[in-house]
Design an enzyme around this catalytic site. Structure first.
Site, mmCIF file in Angstrom:
data_model
loop_
_atom_site.group_PDB
_atom_site.id
_atom_site.type_symbol
_atom_site.label_atom_id
_atom_site.label_comp_id
_atom_site.label_asym_id
_atom_site.label_seq_id
_atom_site.Cartn_x
_atom_site.Cartn_y
_atom_site.Cartn_z
ATOM 1 N N ILE A 109 -135.605 10.617 137.394
ATOM 2 C CA ILE A 109 -136.673 10.532 138.389
ATOM 3 C C ILE A 109 -136.071 10.814 139.759
ATOM 4 O O ILE A 109 -134.983 10.331 140.073
ATOM 5 C CB ILE A 109 -137.378 9.163 138.368
ATOM 6 C CG1 ILE A 109 -138.516 9.142 139.396
ATOM 7 C CG2 ILE A 109 -136.407 8.014 138.616
ATOM 8 C CD1 ILE A 109 -139.392 7.903 139.315
ATOM 9 N N ILE A 140 -131.140 8.673 138.440
ATOM 10 C CA ILE A 140 -131.746 8.912 139.743
ATOM 11 C C ILE A 140 -131.379 10.320 140.203
ATOM 12 O O ILE A 140 -130.199 10.675 140.261
ATOM 13 C CB ILE A 140 -131.252 7.894 140.787
ATOM 14 C CG1 ILE A 140 -131.464 6.449 140.296
ATOM 15 C CG2 ILE A 140 -131.938 8.138 142.128
ATOM 16 C CD1 ILE A 140 -132.902 6.033 140.145
ATOM 17 N N LYS A 141 -132.409 11.113 140.519
ATOM 18 C CA LYS A 141 -132.162 12.472 141.012
ATOM 19 C C LYS A 141 -132.034 12.458 142.533
ATOM 20 O O LYS A 141 -132.918 11.970 143.228
ATOM 21 C CB LYS A 141 -133.311 13.403 140.612
ATOM 22 C CG LYS A 141 -133.223 13.928 139.214
ATOM 23 C CD LYS A 141 -134.423 14.784 138.865
ATOM 24 C CE LYS A 141 -134.181 16.238 139.154
ATOM 25 N NZ LYS A 141 -135.284 17.081 138.622
ATOM 26 N N ILE A 142 -130.936 13.010 142.998
ATOM 27 C CA ILE A 142 -130.670 13.098 144.435
ATOM 28 C C ILE A 142 -130.373 14.561 144.773
ATOM 29 O O ILE A 142 -129.512 15.173 144.138
ATOM 30 C CB ILE A 142 -129.473 12.211 144.827
ATOM 31 C CG1 ILE A 142 -129.803 10.729 144.571
ATOM 32 C CG2 ILE A 142 -129.073 12.437 146.283
ATOM 33 C CD1 ILE A 142 -128.660 9.770 144.830
#
Length: 381
Positions: A109, A140-142
């Protein structure tokens, strides 16, 4: 019974994840079937995917109404919908996570695209997402922006799984890989376990070819008097993204051979895998599965949209090609500097990163507007 070629890919050490998530496929059992029987071992999502999933679908209306009754603001209603889908997808993929010893089984996400250039806000949202969603197999998408890298380092140090997205250049990938290393080193220095942390570096493909092909087509349209020059230009079309990815993989190999990385492996670290993203072919004249076929190789992931999953299952020609023609890949990238071609790859990559963030901000804002409209319709008078 016909062969599902997706299942063959796993034999070469590559995992296939799906670049899509909707409540329909969760509730219908389709996602569970894809995971159990069709070789899908992870999920990636982004604001554009959720905009398509939520905006025109009544399946979310009851939860939207519940959010309205609870007096939640629009953004919190959005999060309640998305977090629920992410949790359910994590639960469906949990058996893969366990069976693969935490190699696969992740659901990604993205932090809000509006904070792509804000390090502290990215760290804060990553913490909150990881805590509120509450699943060990969450990623976690960064975005791989310059301010994103210190956030990656810190989030890794705090024990979260991270998918660094919107990587276009080999240099941006290398910077990302070392940010992962620094995060693990920091965590290790604090006396904490590093064996349960996973990361992927999402390296984008088709957008590169779309950008460069458009530049080449513009040159050809103006007219080229020299047949040799025309041949040079045409030889580059549709080839740069795959060549670029092959060079990134060569850098990956250098990193994992480094003494610094080997010290982390000895302490239980898991390698950060390259993940091929944007793998649907945009030009109908190209092979519709070329971004899968040409990049099959060990210790990699390919995240694939549903239509391309079906195409690959049907007619992918699978073999280990990731390290074939590497010398030609170096030559092709170098040839872009030829005065007759004159394409500045660094400029292209910078353009694509800016566009990439914008392509996530636009659907994110569009979804907020769609939710606002839905709330007006669903709200009691």
């Amino acid at each position: 019974m016909s062969t599902n070629h997706l299942l063959e890919i796993k034999q070469y050490g590559q995992s296939i994840w799906m670049d899509n998530l909707t409540r329909d496929i969760i509730q219908s059992g389709e996602l569970k079937d894809m995971v159990e029987n069709q070789g899908i071992s992870g999920i990636t999502s982004n604001p554009a995917i959720f905009e398509k999933a939520i905006a025109g679908n009544a399946i979310y209306d009851a939860d939207i109404e519940a959010g309205v009754r609870a007096g939640l603001p629009i953004y919190k209603i959005y999060e309640s919908l998305v977090f629920a889908d992410i949790r359910n997808a994590c639960d469906i993929l949990r058996p893969v996570y366990e069976a693969s010893n935490r190699l696969d089984g992740y659901v990604s996400i993205e932090v809000p695209p509006t904070i792509a250039h804000d390090t502290e806000a990215t760290i804060s949202e990553a913490r909150r997402y990881f805590q509120e969603i509450g699943r060990e197999n969450l990623m976690i998408k960064i975005p791989g922006t310059e301010p994103g890298l210190p956030a990656v380092e810190q989030v890794i140090a705090e024990g979260m799984n991270v998918n660094i997205t919107l990587l276009f250049s080999v240099e941006s990938y290398v910077n990302t890989a070392w940010a992962y290393v620094r995060g693990l080193e920091k965590r290790l220095a604090e006396g904490k376990d590093i064996s349960r942390i996973a990361s992927v570096a999402s390296f984008f493909l088709s957008r590169i070819d779309s950008n460069i092909d458009a530049k080449i087509d513009a040159k050809l349209k103006k007219g080229v008097d020299d047949i040799a020059v025309e041949a040079k230009l045409k030889a580059v079309k549709g080839k740069v993204a795959i060549a670029n990815a092959k060079l990134a993989y060569q850098e990956y190999k250098k990193i994992i051979r480094s003494e610094r990385w080997q010290e982390l492996v000895a302490k239980g670290a898991t390698v950060q895998r390259l993940l091929w993203a944007s793998t649907s072919t945009k030009d109908p004249n190209y092979n519709d599965v070329m971004y899968i076929e040409e990049l099959v190789g060990p210790d990699t992931v390919n995240t694939v949209p549903p239509a391309t999953i079906k195409a690959c299952a049907d007619h992918c020609n699978v073999s280990d090609r990731l390290e074939t023609d590497v010398n030609n890949a170096y030559t092709l990238i170098e040839n872009l500097k030829d005065p007759d071609i004159n394409i500045d790859l660094d400029t292209v990559m910078d353009e694509l990163l800016v566009e990439g963030i914008d392509k996530f901000i636009q659907p994110f804002q569009s979804l907020m507007n769609s939710l606002e409209d839905k709330i007006k319709v669903l709200s009691p008078v």
